[in-house]
Enzyme design. Structure first.
Site, PDB file in Angstrom:
ATOM      1  N   ASP A 115      18.656  49.301  34.960  1.00 29.59           N
ATOM      2  CA  ASP A 115      17.367  48.983  34.345  1.00 29.59           C
ATOM      3  C   ASP A 115      16.878  47.622  34.817  1.00 29.59           C
ATOM      4  OD1 ASP A 115      18.068  46.827  32.329  1.00 29.59           O
ATOM      5  OD2 ASP A 115      19.389  48.421  31.624  1.00 29.59           O
ATOM      6  N   TYR A 117      18.716  44.121  34.409  1.00 28.31           N
ATOM      7  CA  TYR A 117      19.905  43.793  35.206  1.00 28.31           C
ATOM      8  C   TYR A 117      19.411  43.090  36.461  1.00 28.31           C
ATOM      9  CZ  TYR A 117      24.627  44.495  37.091  1.00 28.31           C
ATOM     10  OH  TYR A 117      25.893  44.317  37.593  1.00 28.31           O
ATOM     11  N   ASN A 130      30.035  58.170  36.591  1.00 30.37           N
ATOM     12  CA  ASN A 130      28.965  58.420  35.630  1.00 30.37           C
ATOM     13  C   ASN A 130      27.877  59.311  36.211  1.00 30.37           C
ATOM     14  OD1 ASN A 130      28.182  56.410  37.377  1.00 30.37           O
ATOM     15  ND2 ASN A 130      27.083  55.227  35.849  1.00 30.37           N
ATOM     16  N   SER A 147      25.594  63.045  49.686  1.00 32.08           N
ATOM     17  CA  SER A 147      26.022  64.437  49.577  1.00 32.08           C
ATOM     18  C   SER A 147      27.381  64.692  50.214  1.00 32.08           C
ATOM     19  CB  SER A 147      24.971  65.372  50.180  1.00 32.08           C
ATOM     20  OG  SER A 147      24.781  65.070  51.544  1.00 32.08           O
TER      21      SER A 147
END
Length: 171
Positions: free
Chosen positions: A110, A113, A104, A92
């Site tokens: 996933d 990987y 992104n 934050s």
């Protein structure tokens, strides 16, 4: 119930493994820093970003300019296991303290990987000049079970009242 076991491998000796600081979130230390200067970004689609990037000396703080892209190696690779996914997010304070935005918004890792050299990385865009150093904590991660039990059914109407569209929180 036993904790989920995730196999994790350090990609470089100086790397630190993620540390649980609050519940199911784990802070990730920066293990390597590459900077792509703003003037090199126009070529980013025609060349490998890691060939364009300048790996910085790990002992010195890295200064960046507004418009630079920073690629942070987190120093570890994981085998999450089939049916699991990792979510990588900025802490934050990353934007307010460093002026960096995760490009992104959320990194989704996933379960495929999972190679020994599949290092988790975070790519940030600099909105103002600043500096970072190795072992700064700029990202955090969580690991969750993937929801694969979804079937979409196409319908003519959802039969619910409309809220007013995107950005209609009433404020």
């Amino acid at each position: 119930m036993a904790n989920k076991k995730v196999r994790i491998r350090k990609v470089r000796p100086s790397a630190k493994l993620p540390v649980s600081m609050n519940g199911n979130w784990y802070d990730c230390d920066t293990s390597a820093i590459w900077v792509v200067r703003r003037e090199e970004l126009e070529n980013i689609y025609n060349a490998n970003v890691f060939e364009l990037a300048q790996k910085c000396d790990n002992s010195m703080p890295v200064r960046y300019k507004r418009g630079d892209v920073l690629i942070l190696g987190l120093g570890f690779a994981t085998d999450l296991g089939a049916g699991w996914e990792g979510h990588l997010l900025p802490r934050s304070s990353t934007f307010t303290k460093k002026g960096l935005i995760l490009t992104n918004s959320v990194g989704l890792i996933d379960s495929s990987y999972n190679g020994s050299e599949d290092e988790w990385k975070a790519v940030f865009y600099a909105t103002r000049p600043g500096r970072i150093k190795i072992h700064d904590r700029l990202t955090q991660m969580t690991i969750q079970k993937s929801n694969r039990d979804i079937d979409f059914e196409e319908v003519e109407s959802l039969e619910n009242p409309n809220r007013g569209g995107f950005g209609s929180t009433g404020q």
